[in-house]
Design a protein around this motif. Structure first.
Motif, PDB file in Angstrom:
ATOM      1  N   ARG A 130      -2.874   1.887 -13.653  1.00 50.78           N
ATOM      2  CA  ARG A 130      -1.933   2.357 -12.624  1.00 50.78           C
ATOM      3  C   ARG A 130      -2.519   3.536 -11.847  1.00 50.78           C
ATOM      4  NH1 ARG A 130       3.448   0.377 -13.099  1.00 50.78           N
ATOM      5  NH2 ARG A 130       3.814  -0.699 -15.071  1.00 50.78           N
ATOM      6  N   SER A 131      -3.243   4.401 -12.542  1.00 50.11           N
ATOM      7  CA  SER A 131      -3.872   5.547 -11.886  1.00 50.11           C
ATOM      8  C   SER A 131      -4.901   5.079 -10.857  1.00 50.11           C
ATOM      9  CB  SER A 131      -4.534   6.449 -12.934  1.00 50.11           C
ATOM     10  OG  SER A 131      -5.253   7.476 -12.311  1.00 50.11           O
ATOM     11  N   VAL A 132      -5.712   4.109 -11.231  1.00 46.98           N
ATOM     12  CA  VAL A 132      -6.711   3.567 -10.303  1.00 46.98           C
ATOM     13  C   VAL A 132      -6.019   2.920  -9.104  1.00 46.98           C
ATOM     14  CG1 VAL A 132      -8.499   1.801  -9.993  1.00 46.98           C
ATOM     15  CG2 VAL A 132      -8.494   3.226 -12.058  1.00 46.98           C
ATOM     16  N   LEU A 133      -4.969   2.154  -9.369  1.00 41.07           N
ATOM     17  CA  LEU A 133      -4.285   1.428  -8.294  1.00 41.07           C
ATOM     18  C   LEU A 133      -3.506   2.349  -7.365  1.00 41.07           C
ATOM     19  CD1 LEU A 133      -2.986  -1.668 -10.293  1.00 41.07           C
ATOM     20  CD2 LEU A 133      -5.045  -1.487  -8.871  1.00 41.07           C
ATOM     21  N   SER A 134      -3.202   3.557  -7.820  1.00 41.63           N
ATOM     22  CA  SER A 134      -2.461   4.506  -6.982  1.00 41.63           C
ATOM     23  C   SER A 134      -3.339   5.136  -5.903  1.00 41.63           C
ATOM     24  CB  SER A 134      -1.836   5.601  -7.842  1.00 41.63           C
ATOM     25  OG  SER A 134      -2.849   6.458  -8.356  1.00 41.63           O
ATOM     26  N   LYS A 135      -4.647   4.951  -6.017  1.00 41.27           N
ATOM     27  CA  LYS A 135      -5.586   5.558  -5.069  1.00 41.27           C
ATOM     28  C   LYS A 135      -5.852   4.627  -3.888  1.00 41.27           C
ATOM     29  CE  LYS A 135      -7.820   8.170  -8.738  1.00 41.27           C
ATOM     30  NZ  LYS A 135      -9.057   8.426  -9.460  1.00 41.27           N
ATOM     31  N   GLN A 136      -6.275   5.214  -2.796  1.00 38.06           N
ATOM     32  CA  GLN A 136      -6.709   4.442  -1.629  1.00 38.06           C
ATOM     33  C   GLN A 136      -8.124   3.921  -1.909  1.00 38.06           C
ATOM     34  OE1 GLN A 136      -4.768   3.819   1.109  1.00 38.06           O
ATOM     35  NE2 GLN A 136      -3.170   4.809  -0.098  1.00 38.06           N
ATOM     36  N   GLU A 137      -8.451   2.793  -1.334  1.00 35.06           N
ATOM     37  CA  GLU A 137      -9.751   2.181  -1.603  1.00 35.06           C
ATOM     38  C   GLU A 137     -10.910   3.129  -1.290  1.00 35.06           C
ATOM     39  OE1 GLU A 137     -12.295  -1.896  -0.704  1.00 35.06           O
ATOM     40  OE2 GLU A 137     -10.544  -1.449   0.527  1.00 35.06           O
ATOM     41  N   HIS A 138     -10.816   3.895  -0.213  1.00 33.17           N
ATOM     42  CA  HIS A 138     -11.913   4.798   0.165  1.00 33.17           C
ATOM     43  C   HIS A 138     -12.095   5.964  -0.819  1.00 33.17           C
ATOM     44  CE1 HIS A 138      -8.472   6.873   2.004  1.00 33.17           C
ATOM     45  NE2 HIS A 138      -9.191   7.976   1.854  1.00 33.17           N
ATOM     46  N   GLU A 139     -11.118   6.216  -1.696  1.00 37.41           N
ATOM     47  CA  GLU A 139     -11.212   7.286  -2.693  1.00 37.41           C
ATOM     48  C   GLU A 139     -11.939   6.840  -3.964  1.00 37.41           C
ATOM     49  OE1 GLU A 139      -7.202   9.824  -2.340  1.00 37.41           O
ATOM     50  OE2 GLU A 139      -6.843   7.722  -2.864  1.00 37.41           O
ATOM     51  N   LEU A 140     -12.165   5.553  -4.095  1.00 35.90           N
ATOM     52  CA  LEU A 140     -12.694   4.996  -5.336  1.00 35.90           C
ATOM     53  C   LEU A 140     -14.216   4.961  -5.350  1.00 35.90           C
ATOM     54  CD1 LEU A 140     -10.248   1.984  -5.481  1.00 35.90           C
ATOM     55  CD2 LEU A 140     -10.069   4.097  -6.802  1.00 35.90           C
ATOM     56  N   GLN A 141     -14.767   5.152  -6.556  1.00 37.72           N
ATOM     57  CA  GLN A 141     -16.214   5.063  -6.741  1.00 37.72           C
ATOM     58  C   GLN A 141     -16.499   4.385  -8.077  1.00 37.72           C
ATOM     59  OE1 GLN A 141     -18.139   8.853  -6.409  1.00 37.72           O
ATOM     60  NE2 GLN A 141     -17.001   9.438  -4.588  1.00 37.72           N
ATOM     61  N   GLY A 142     -17.677   3.801  -8.180  1.00 40.78           N
ATOM     62  CA  GLY A 142     -18.164   3.253  -9.444  1.00 40.78           C
ATOM     63  C   GLY A 142     -17.199   2.299 -10.113  1.00 40.78           C
ATOM     64  N   MET A 143     -16.905   2.593 -11.385  1.00 44.65           N
ATOM     65  CA  MET A 143     -16.071   1.712 -12.196  1.00 44.65           C
ATOM     66  C   MET A 143     -14.671   1.564 -11.612  1.00 44.65           C
ATOM     67  SD  MET A 143     -15.197   1.834 -16.262  1.00 44.65           S
ATOM     68  CE  MET A 143     -13.984   3.136 -16.213  1.00 44.65           C
ATOM     69  N   GLU A 144     -14.110   2.631 -11.047  1.00 43.06           N
ATOM     70  CA  GLU A 144     -12.774   2.538 -10.448  1.00 43.06           C
ATOM     71  C   GLU A 144     -12.763   1.526  -9.303  1.00 43.06           C
ATOM     72  OE1 GLU A 144     -11.485   6.449  -9.300  1.00 43.06           O
ATOM     73  OE2 GLU A 144     -10.473   6.741 -11.229  1.00 43.06           O
ATOM     74  N   ARG A 145     -13.814   1.525  -8.505  1.00 41.00           N
ATOM     75  CA  ARG A 145     -13.916   0.568  -7.398  1.00 41.00           C
ATOM     76  C   ARG A 145     -13.975  -0.862  -7.948  1.00 41.00           C
ATOM     77  NH1 ARG A 145     -15.139   0.286  -2.054  1.00 41.00           N
ATOM     78  NH2 ARG A 145     -15.362   2.519  -1.826  1.00 41.00           N
ATOM     79  N   ASP A 146     -14.757  -1.079  -9.014  1.00 46.69           N
ATOM     80  CA  ASP A 146     -14.842  -2.407  -9.641  1.00 46.69           C
ATOM     81  C   ASP A 146     -13.478  -2.852 -10.162  1.00 46.69           C
ATOM     82  OD1 ASP A 146     -17.558  -2.407  -9.124  1.00 46.69           O
ATOM     83  OD2 ASP A 146     -18.125  -1.872 -11.194  1.00 46.69           O
TER      84      ASP A 146
END
Length: 195
Positions: A130-146
Motif C-alpha cells: 500500500r505504501s508503494v502504491l500510494s506514491k506517484q510513478e515518478h517518485e519510485l525507484q528500483g524495487m518500488e518501481r518494479d
C-alpha cells in the motif's frame, strides 16, 4: 511448472478427463521447443508448447503472444455455438485476452492467481505494498518501481478477464480491497489436491 501450477494443471486435466463431452487443450508458453510442438495425448486432450520468448525484447512480448494465438487458432476445432472456457495461469497471458475475445466473443476467460510478484519482493507485507502504491510513478525507484509496474500488470490482467479464481480467502480480500476487483467477479476455490 512453478508455483504449483503444474500440480494444478494435472488436477484440472484429471477433472475434465472424466467428462465425456469436454476436450482440453493445455497451452504452454516459453518452452524449450523450436517454434511449437503438439502432443496429442488422446482424442480429448492435447498439449501445445510454444517456443521461448527469452530473446524477445520486452516491448515485443505482446507481439509474441499474438503470433502464438494465430498459430493456436488452427488447432482449436470448436463448433460455432459450443461453450468455450479459457483458464489463464500467468499474468503475462492477459495479453491474449483481446485475441481470444475477438475469435471467441462468447467465451469465458478465467484467471487463476497462483502468486503475485510483490509478495516475493515484500515478503507478503500488504502495508508495504500500500505504501508503494500510494506514491506517484515518478517518485519510485528500483524495487518500488518494479513492484508498482507488476501490480499494474496484475490489475490489468484481473480486470481483463471474466472471472478471477482466488485460491485463498486472504487473496480474495486483497483483490477487492487493494486491486479494486468487484466481489461478483471473484471465485474462491481453495487450493487442494485430490486424494
Amino acid at each position: 511448472s512453478t508455483y504449483g501450477i503444474g500440480s494444478y494443471l494435472a488436477q484440472v486435466k484429471n477433472c475434465f478427463a472424466q467428462m465425456s463431452d469436454v476436450s482440453v487443450h493445455i497451452i504452454r508458453f516459453n518452452m524449450p521447443v523450436a517454434i511449437y510442438d503438439v502432443c496429442h495425448i488422446d482424442d480429448k486432450l492435447e498439449e501445445i508448447a510454444f517456443a521461448s520468448y527469452d530473446q524477445v525484447p520486452t516491448c515485443h512480448i505482446a507481439r509474441y503472444y499474438r503470433s502464438c494465438w494465430y498459430l493456436l487458432r488452427s488447432f482449436l476445432q470448436i463448433e460455432k455455438d459450443a461453450p468455450v472456457y479459457f483458464f489463464l495461469n500467468h499474468t503475462k497471458y492477459y495479453l491474449l485476452v483481446p485475441e481470444i475475445k475477438q475469435t471467441f466473443p462468447h467465451s469465458t476467460i478465467y484467471f487463476t492467481i497462483h502468486y503475485q510478484k510483490w509478495c516475493f519482493l515484500l515478503d507478503g507485507q500488504v502495508a508495504a505494498l500500500r505504501s508503494v502504491l500510494s506514491k506517484q510513478e515518478h517518485e519510485l525507484q528500483g524495487m518500488e518501481r518494479d513492484i508498482w509496474h507488476s501490480f499494474q500488470e496484475e490489475q490489468s490482467a484481473y480486470r481483463s478477464v471474466d472471472r478471477v479464481v482466488s485460491l485463498s480467502r486472504f487473496t480474495s480480500g486483497l483483490l477487492q480491497q487493494v486491486y479494486q476487483i468487484p466481489a461478483h467477479k471473484i471465485d474462491l476455490v481453495y487450493n487442494g489436491m485430490a486424494d
